[in-house]
Structures are given as C-alpha cells and as structure tokens.
Design a protein around this motif. Sequence first.
Motif, PDB file in Angstrom:
ATOM      1  N   PRO A 125      36.457  44.653   9.511  1.00 16.69           N
ATOM      2  CA  PRO A 125      35.734  43.887   8.366  1.00 16.69           C
ATOM      3  C   PRO A 125      34.794  42.918   9.053  1.00 16.69           C
ATOM      4  N   GLU A 126      34.195  41.936   8.286  1.00 16.00           N
ATOM      5  CA  GLU A 126      33.521  40.864   8.780  1.00 16.00           C
ATOM      6  C   GLU A 126      34.397  39.669   8.558  1.00 16.00           C
ATOM      7  N   GLY A 127      33.791  38.646   9.426  1.00 14.31           N
ATOM      8  CA  GLY A 127      34.434  37.463   9.305  1.00 14.31           C
ATOM      9  C   GLY A 127      35.627  37.267  10.046  1.00 14.31           C
ATOM     10  N   VAL A 128      35.947  38.273  10.985  1.00 13.84           N
ATOM     11  CA  VAL A 128      37.299  38.026  12.029  1.00 13.84           C
ATOM     12  C   VAL A 128      36.942  37.090  13.092  1.00 13.84           C
ATOM     13  N   ARG A 129      37.988  36.150  13.225  1.00 10.69           N
ATOM     14  CA  ARG A 129      37.985  35.169  14.188  1.00 10.69           C
ATOM     15  C   ARG A 129      39.189  35.337  15.067  1.00 10.69           C
ATOM     16  N   ARG A 130      40.260  36.101  14.792  1.00  9.17           N
ATOM     17  CA  ARG A 130      41.388  36.367  15.290  1.00  9.17           C
ATOM     18  C   ARG A 130      41.537  37.862  15.322  1.00  9.17           C
TER      19      ARG A 130
ATOM     20  N   ALA B  10      59.967  38.318  17.198  1.00  6.37           N
ATOM     21  CA  ALA B  10      60.484  38.072  15.988  1.00  6.37           C
ATOM     22  C   ALA B  10      59.480  37.521  15.308  1.00  6.37           C
ATOM     23  N   ALA B  11      58.487  36.998  15.453  1.00  2.20           N
ATOM     24  CA  ALA B  11      57.447  36.354  14.857  1.00  2.20           C
ATOM     25  C   ALA B  11      56.050  36.057  15.621  1.00  2.20           C
ATOM     26  N   THR B  12      54.885  36.216  15.139  1.00  2.00           N
ATOM     27  CA  THR B  12      53.672  35.879  15.541  1.00  2.00           C
ATOM     28  C   THR B  12      52.727  35.162  14.790  1.00  2.00           C
ATOM     29  N   PHE B  13      51.381  35.188  14.844  1.00  2.00           N
ATOM     30  CA  PHE B  13      50.487  34.422  14.014  1.00  2.00           C
ATOM     31  C   PHE B  13      50.707  34.890  12.701  1.00  2.00           C
ATOM     32  N   PRO B  14      50.526  33.814  11.675  1.00  2.00           N
ATOM     33  CA  PRO B  14      50.777  34.113  10.488  1.00  2.00           C
ATOM     34  C   PRO B  14      49.633  34.979   9.725  1.00  2.00           C
ATOM     35  N   ALA B  15      49.638  35.443   8.691  1.00  2.00           N
ATOM     36  CA  ALA B  15      48.674  36.280   7.974  1.00  2.00           C
ATOM     37  C   ALA B  15      47.339  35.132   7.323  1.00  2.00           C
ATOM     38  N   GLY B  16      46.200  35.658   7.680  1.00  2.00           N
ATOM     39  CA  GLY B  16      45.178  34.897   7.167  1.00  2.00           C
ATOM     40  C   GLY B  16      43.876  36.031   6.951  1.00  2.00           C
ATOM     41  N   PRO B  17      43.103  35.787   6.093  1.00  2.00           N
ATOM     42  CA  PRO B  17      42.036  36.537   6.006  1.00  2.00           C
ATOM     43  C   PRO B  17      40.863  36.792   7.361  1.00  2.00           C
ATOM     44  N   GLU B  18      40.974  35.644   8.173  1.00  2.00           N
ATOM     45  CA  GLU B  18      40.215  35.925   9.226  1.00  2.00           C
ATOM     46  C   GLU B  18      40.915  36.334  10.519  1.00  2.00           C
ATOM     47  N   THR B  19      42.076  36.804  10.093  1.00  2.00           N
ATOM     48  CA  THR B  19      43.025  37.491  11.230  1.00  2.00           C
ATOM     49  C   THR B  19      43.042  38.848  11.126  1.00  2.00           C
TER      50      THR B  19
ATOM     51  N   PRO C  16      46.959  38.565   3.170  1.00  2.00           N
ATOM     52  CA  PRO C  16      45.492  38.343   3.193  1.00  2.00           C
ATOM     53  C   PRO C  16      44.476  38.914   4.636  1.00  2.00           C
ATOM     54  N   SER C  17      45.593  39.140   5.305  1.00  2.00           N
ATOM     55  CA  SER C  17      44.988  39.988   6.917  1.00  2.00           C
ATOM     56  C   SER C  17      44.335  41.167   6.468  1.00  2.00           C
ATOM     57  N   PRO C  18      43.577  41.824   7.031  1.00  2.00           N
ATOM     58  CA  PRO C  18      43.029  43.066   6.952  1.00  2.00           C
ATOM     59  C   PRO C  18      43.804  43.726   8.083  1.00  2.00           C
TER      60      PRO C  18
ATOM     61  N   LEU D 128      39.955  50.830  21.584  1.00  4.45           N
ATOM     62  CA  LEU D 128      39.862  49.328  21.703  1.00  4.45           C
ATOM     63  C   LEU D 128      38.591  48.803  22.271  1.00  4.45           C
ATOM     64  N   LEU D 129      37.954  49.591  23.308  1.00  3.94           N
ATOM     65  CA  LEU D 129      36.723  49.065  23.765  1.00  3.94           C
ATOM     66  C   LEU D 129      35.607  49.113  22.588  1.00  3.94           C
ATOM     67  N   ALA D 130      35.717  50.184  21.980  1.00  4.14           N
ATOM     68  CA  ALA D 130      34.704  50.274  20.838  1.00  4.14           C
ATOM     69  C   ALA D 130      35.075  49.190  19.580  1.00  4.14           C
ATOM     70  N   MET D 131      36.348  48.668  19.589  1.00  5.11           N
ATOM     71  CA  MET D 131      36.543  47.660  18.700  1.00  5.11           C
ATOM     72  C   MET D 131      35.811  46.038  19.342  1.00  5.11           C
ATOM     73  N   GLU D 132      36.016  46.318  20.676  1.00  2.27           N
ATOM     74  CA  GLU D 132      35.280  44.986  21.333  1.00  2.27           C
ATOM     75  C   GLU D 132      33.804  44.892  21.204  1.00  2.27           C
ATOM     76  N   SER D 133      33.283  46.294  21.141  1.00  5.88           N
ATOM     77  CA  SER D 133      31.716  46.208  21.013  1.00  5.88           C
ATOM     78  C   SER D 133      31.483  45.631  19.395  1.00  5.88           C
ATOM     79  N   GLU D 134      32.129  46.305  18.598  1.00  7.73           N
ATOM     80  CA  GLU D 134      31.822  46.157  17.207  1.00  7.73           C
ATOM     81  C   GLU D 134      32.113  44.677  16.793  1.00  7.73           C
ATOM     82  N   LEU D 135      32.964  43.961  17.481  1.00  9.64           N
ATOM     83  CA  LEU D 135      33.273  42.596  17.096  1.00  9.64           C
ATOM     84  C   LEU D 135      32.447  41.466  17.787  1.00  9.64           C
ATOM     85  N   THR D 136      31.950  42.018  18.877  1.00  6.76           N
ATOM     86  CA  THR D 136      31.286  40.992  19.800  1.00  6.76           C
ATOM     87  C   THR D 136      29.969  41.213  19.804  1.00  6.76           C
TER      88      THR D 136
END
Length: 317
Positions: free
Chosen positions: A32-37, A72-81, A106-108, A151-159
Amino acid sequence: MNPELFQADLEAKPAALTDLAAWLDKERPPLPEGVRRVVFLGMGSSRYAAGVAALRLRARGFDAYAEYGSAAATFPAGPETLVVPISATGGSRETLDALARYVGGPSPVVALTNVPDSAITKGADAVIPMLAGEERGGVACRTFQHTLIHLLAMESELTGAGRDLPSLVRLAAEATSDLLERREQWLPLALDLLDGPNGVYAIAPAERMSSAEQSALMVREGPRRPADACESGDWSHVDVYLTKTLSYRALLFPGSAYDAQAMDWVRQRGSTVLTVGGHVDGERGSIRYAHDEDPDVALLTETLVAELVAAHWWRGA
C-alpha cells in the motif's frame, strides 16, 4: 524430516532461484501507499530474514521492526503501519496469534508464505508467494533464501532505492551453483575444521546476521548438534569467553569492521575459524565462491555452506 530429501532440496536451489528471477522480472510486491512503519512477524528462519530486512529499512529512514510472533505485544495498529506476517508453511501458531491482533484493523496486512490459501493468508489484504517449491526434506532452506529475496523486493518498493533485483537473484543462482558444483573440493575441509566436541559457532556482521542464525539452526535442526550464532562486533563482548575453555570451532562470514578484533582473540587462544566468502588473518581455511565479493549475493548464498555440512552430518556420511 528426511536427510536425503533435505540434500535434494539444497541441490534444487539454483533452479528455484532462476524461476524466481523470471517471476520478479514481471511482478512487484503488492504494497500500500503511505507506509511509515513496517512490522515483520515471524519465528525461526522467518524472523532471521526479517531482522536483516528491518535493519536495511531503518538505514533508509523507515521505522521497521522484526518481532517474535510470540511477543505478547508490539506496535499498535494504524493506517501507516504495514504488518508483514511471514511463515513458510503458513501455519506457525505464534505468528498466527500475533497476526490476529491486526486482522480487520486499520493496519494493512501483506502475508509472505510458501503455501497458497494457508491460514496466514486469511484476512490479509495481499499475499506474496515465496515460490520456493515444496521442501520435501522438512527443513526451511529454499524458503529462507526466497524470504530474503522477497523482503529485498519490499525494501526496493517502499524506498524507491536498491538494485536490479532479478539480476541479483541470477547472480545468487550462479553463486549457489558454484558452491554445489565444487563441493567435493571444499566440503571435506569444512567438515574437518568444524567437527569438534563443543559444537559450531557461526559469526556474521549485523547486516548479514541472518546468515549466522540460519547456519546455526541448520546444525541444530538436522544433525542435532550444538550450535549458536553471534554478531561479529558483539562477539568480543559475549562469545570470546568460550575460546578459553572449549574446542572453539567457528564459521565466520567476513565483512564486519570488527573481524580483526575478534581474530586477535582467536589467534591468542588457538581457536579454529573457517571463513566463507573472504579472508581474515588467522583463519584455518577459507571457502570462496562466485560473486562472493558482493555483500547482497553473500546474504542470499553463504548459508549453503552450513546447510551442506549439516546435510552430510545428518546423513551420517
């Protein structure tokens, strides 16, 4: 689990890589677009690969984390995560439990798996197929390699950065073929140097820490021998002590600025180090292969040494 089939799985790596390169010529990760985390979820080999991917993304300015599925827990869900659950089988219980906290929120969610329509794909917004083929030996080897590539492909797509990935994968296929074709030349040395009473210790720089972790896992999982992994710089703070009391046998993947620091202690203590893909002062032996001067090729290839050693020990050959 079957040692003969594991060996066959390893020998099928070049063909699987070549097929994946052809797929990558035409496909891009469905992100998706708009990913920050980015939060990667996984266990075992999946988390090893994710750890390297997260480090690479952080170096490019992204918040990125590789979490144990069992946390047990990690980052909460959010549209930019962006949440990326990883499981070769698609059924890792811990990863599925962690994923359940995000599905419908809300997280993709983009799942990475080798098994279409497996449990991990349920509720995901998109699925990336590993395309590693069936691992009939029961050990994650090709799926680990393919996970790193995706995962390298994801890196390239995101950055928007990175290299020509299909070309990199083809270089890795050539490197893998080279190691397989010449194994009769280097494998006896590896078996001799690493066969000690106190196990195998794999050492790698942080940028390729997955190579040490996966190598140690292969020695534990197949032949059921003790093995552990350590980061090259951290070695002088946490593993150096073992060289004083054990018959210390290490598989070192060079490339860290701190290799020489570790090798100072190795020489003083008379420990045994076998390098893969480069040379360090004080090594007892070195295994080289095609394109090993390229750190990205090394990331995708070098674990094959430990995998073939483990296959030999496991078969009792």
